[in-house]
Design a protein around this motif. Structure first.
Motif, PDB file in Angstrom:
ATOM      1  N   PHE A  10       0.828  -1.213   0.000  1.00 35.59           N
ATOM      2  CA  PHE A  10       0.000   0.000   0.000  1.00 35.59           C
ATOM      3  C   PHE A  10       0.864   1.266   0.000  1.00 35.59           C
ATOM      4  N   GLN A  11       1.906   1.279   0.830  1.00 33.60           N
ATOM      5  CA  GLN A  11       2.671   2.509   1.034  1.00 33.60           C
ATOM      6  C   GLN A  11       3.732   2.758  -0.049  1.00 33.60           C
ATOM      7  N   SER A  12       4.066   1.742  -0.792  1.00 36.38           N
ATOM      8  CA  SER A  12       5.141   1.889  -1.789  1.00 36.38           C
ATOM      9  C   SER A  12       4.624   1.723  -3.206  1.00 36.38           C
ATOM     10  N   ARG A  13       3.362   2.081  -3.427  1.00 39.34           N
ATOM     11  CA  ARG A  13       2.778   1.891  -4.760  1.00 39.34           C
ATOM     12  C   ARG A  13       3.542   2.659  -5.826  1.00 39.34           C
ATOM     13  N   ASP A  14       3.917   3.914  -5.525  1.00 34.77           N
ATOM     14  CA  ASP A  14       4.596   4.726  -6.533  1.00 34.77           C
ATOM     15  C   ASP A  14       5.976   4.154  -6.864  1.00 34.77           C
ATOM     16  N   ASP A  18       7.021   2.697 -10.514  1.00 26.53           N
ATOM     17  CA  ASP A  18       8.178   3.211 -11.267  1.00 26.53           C
ATOM     18  C   ASP A  18       9.117   2.077 -11.654  1.00 26.53           C
ATOM     19  N   ALA A  19       9.353   1.161 -10.708  1.00 27.25           N
ATOM     20  CA  ALA A  19      10.227   0.025 -11.010  1.00 27.25           C
ATOM     21  C   ALA A  19       9.614  -0.862 -12.088  1.00 27.25           C
ATOM     22  N   ALA A  32      -0.743  -1.376 -11.603  1.00 25.49           N
ATOM     23  CA  ALA A  32      -1.198  -0.736 -10.364  1.00 25.49           C
ATOM     24  C   ALA A  32      -2.488  -1.376  -9.868  1.00 25.49           C
ATOM     25  N   HIS A  33      -3.427  -1.666 -10.781  1.00 21.34           N
ATOM     26  CA  HIS A  33      -4.682  -2.312 -10.366  1.00 21.34           C
ATOM     27  C   HIS A  33      -4.412  -3.726  -9.862  1.00 21.34           C
ATOM     28  N   GLY A  34      -3.522  -4.430 -10.518  1.00 24.04           N
ATOM     29  CA  GLY A  34      -3.184  -5.775 -10.060  1.00 24.04           C
ATOM     30  C   GLY A  34      -2.537  -5.753  -8.693  1.00 24.04           C
ATOM     31  N   LEU A  35      -1.660  -4.761  -8.454  1.00 23.92           N
ATOM     32  CA  LEU A  35      -1.006  -4.633  -7.157  1.00 23.92           C
ATOM     33  C   LEU A  35      -2.030  -4.338  -6.066  1.00 23.92           C
TER      34      LEU A  35
END
Length: 637
Positions: A10-14, A18-19, A32-35
């Motif tokens: 949740f906290q490291s989505r960005d 990027d990676a 992003a949706h899959g994560l």
């Protein structure tokens, strides 16, 4: 404490997105949706993936050729766990929950992909019906549709679970030929402990277009394997159910792969611990960084001692460089791209024993020798860099102290030798006057003669000391060349030796040719005299010392031969060292500078001196002297 994996998602989505974009450009929104779906599933194992989201995530399992692929979800697993572990995360239970959540999301995406293929097949069936063919494709038609799917698929009739067709992927899962599966029922493939969930699953398939996979155990050659099974209805254009399809996702490989991954990680960690233990015992500082980021992986205990503070891992080489002050041998700060590690990682450069300086936090300076090299993989790509640093601070100090002491001693010798000449000259003048007078009685005349010979020997010793100090402090013995005939110099030296050694036999043989050139006659006289005196001292009294002069075109060659005992082989390499005297009693109280000065004078003329010593011919010193000084390269052109 490391961040829990679910919170990390949740906290490291960005950061994760990027990676991901760096590795797979163009699929950032889908990732992003899959994560988010994986994070939601970890937070609530009962959460289900919506139909709309499943259809969107099907893009992650769709290969470029339209066939399903697990590449993207495998990349997602590896990337998330790698970044989480870099922040200190390591919990087997959380990792297992993460894989279960990814399995569920991946299964939903695969089901959506299969449903899309089924929809395409229904449209093809409808087109065939309009042309007068059957509503439901026959077995061969089903095999053609599902042959390339990466999941196991079986087509069943509308009223029971008997297989009408099965694709090769399902046959491979069960280790049977495809034809063998036809006529079997789905429950025939389900292990007994999982059959209780099958009716409920079949009923859900009849009422919902999409629903969760059921985790079942299937049979394979007498063994069992875990799998996700999903049953869906096949309907015609009017909505009438014309059959059912079962899709099977074998998760054994994923679990085996994760077990192998954990085993490899444990092996790597054990090897890393062993490597760190070995490196900590080395006296040299060792620094290891990965390429291309420059992220520091390891620094040993000696490195901490050299730099004056504990090793701190850094995310990039720039972070590490900014916290250290490194200088080259000229005390100039190193630029970012001049650091040994930077060169090894960016250009693959290898350096050995490069002089460096580092300023420690306590204000002291360490003098180092740095060696750097890249680490390459089998494809010759740079994957890491290694730098070793050796502390030579104390050695530098000792060398400097020894150099200063030697210079002081040589200056002292020069001063003393120079100042001794004045009183010695007075002694020699007085002795000469006494010897040429008539006032001395015979007994006194002998004593004065001994004083005169001792004075001459002392004068030679002082001259040798001055030549020695000139050669060591002034860059060599000064040579002043003037045109002349070298034969005259050699004859004069031999005559002087004959006068001083009346009881010894000396011969001079001059070969045909020309002997003119440019020489420093006084210095060459010193060479012949020192070589002759050395030969006389170290040869039997009844032997002859032979001088030979020959013309060798651009050179003149002088050989001095005596019949003494051969020089020991271990002494030959050090024969021309200063203050080295030969063994035996015939040393005549010399300083051991004669041969050293000979070599310096010969070198000053641009020549060289050789020596050979054998029992068959005695000892021969061979001097090669160029007629003219060598021209500088620019003038020679």
């Amino acid at each position: 404490m490391s961040l829990p994996l679910a919170d990390f998602l949740f906290q490291s989505r960005d950061v994760l997105q990027d990676a991901w974009l760096h590795e797979a450009p163009g699929s950032g929104d889908t990732f992003a949706h899959g994560l988010s779906a994986v994070a939601a599933r970890m937070a609530n194992p009962d959460a289900r993936v919506s139909d709309a989201l499943a259809r969107e995530l099907s893009l992650l399992v769709q290969g470029s050729d339209g066939h399903p692929t697990t590449t993207n979800f495998r990349r997602l697993r590896d990337m998330v766990l790698r970044l989480w572990r870099e922040q200190g995360g390591e919990d087997a239970e959380q990792v297992e929950r993460f894989h279960d959540a990814v399995d569920a999301v991946e299964a939903a995406a695969l089901e959506a992909h299969v449903q899309a293929r089924l929809l395409a097949s229904r449209e093809a069936a409808e087109a065939a019906r309009e042309q007068g063919t059957s509503d439901v494709p026959g077995p061969q038609r089903w095999e053609d549709i599902f042959t390339h799917l990466g999941v196991g698929v079986a087509v069943m009739g509308a009223d029971d679970s008997t297989f009408v067709a099965a694709n090769p992927a399902l046959a491979r899962m069960h280790g049977q030929p495809t034809e063998t599966l036809k006529g079997l029922k789905l429950e025939d493939l389900v292990a007994p402990e999982s059959r209780g969930a099958l009716p409920r699953h079949m009923a859900a398939a009849s009422s919902k277009p999409f629903h969760e996979y059921e985790a079942l155990h299937l049979r394979r050659d007498g063994s069992r394997f875990p799998a996700f099974v999903h049953v869906t209805s096949l309907r015609d254009a009017t909505g009438r159910r014309v059959g059912r399809a079962a899709t099977v996702l074998d998760i054994t490989q994923r679990r085996q792969a994760e077990a192998e991954r954990q085993r490899l990680l444990a092996t790597i960690e054990a090897e890393r611990a062993r490597l760190a233990a070995v490196l900590d015992q080395l006296p040299a500082g060792v620094l290891i960084a990965e390429a291309p980021s420059g992220r520091l992986l390891l620094g040993n205990r000696a490195l901490e001692s050299l730099l004056g503070h504990p090793f701190r891992p850094s995310s990039s080489l720039a972070d590490y460089e900014s916290s250290h002050q490194m200088f080259n041998a000229d005390n100039e700060p190193l630029a970012d791209d001049a650091w040994p590690m930077a060169r090894a990682l960016r250009t693959g450069e290898t350096r050995q024993a490069e002089p460096l300086q580092v300023r420690r936090p306590d204000g002291t300076t360490a003098h180092l020798l740095g060696s750097s090299a890249p680490v390459r993989d089998r494809d010759d790509h740079i994957v890491a860099g290694v730098v070793t640093l050796v502390d030579v601070t104390e050695r530098r100090r000792a060398e400097e102290a020894a150099r200063e002491a030697a210079q002081f001693g040589e200056r002292l010798i020069a001063i003393v030798s120079h100042d001794l000449r004045n009183p010695l000259n007075a002694i020699q003048l007085s002795v000469t006057r006494l010897l040429h007078g008539d006032a001395l009685q015979e007994r006194d005349r002998k004593a004065v003669s001994r004083i005169a010979r001792s004075g001459e020997r002392m004068a030679r010793m002082i001259s040798e000391l001055l030549d020695f100090t000139r050669s060591r402090l002034g860059g060599g013995i000064p040579i002043e060349r003037v045109p002349g005939d070298v034969r005259m110099v050699v004859r004069q030296a031999v005559e002087e030796l004959e006068a001083a050694w009346l009881e010894r036999s000396l011969t001079l043989n001059v070969g045909p040719g020309r002997y003119d050139g440019s020489w420093d006659a006084d210095r060459l006289l010193q060479v012949v005299s020192n070589l002759g005196g050395n030969a006389l001292q170290y040869s039997p009294p009844d032997s002859t010392v032979r001088f030979t002069l020959t013309d060798a075109d651009a050179h003149v060659v002088l050989e001095v031969q005596n019949g003494g005992d051969p020089i020991p082989p271990d002494m030959l390499p050090r024969l021309f060292d200063p203050f080295r005297r030969g063994a035996g009693s015939n040393t005549h109280g010399g300083l051991g500078l004669g041969l050293y000065i000979v070599e310096q004078v010969v070198k000053g003329h641009g020549g060289r001196i050789e020596v050979r010593s054998r029992a068959s011919e005695g000892t021969v010193f061979r001097v090669l002297l160029p007629r003219e000084p060598a021209q500088p390269a620019a003038q020679a052109q």
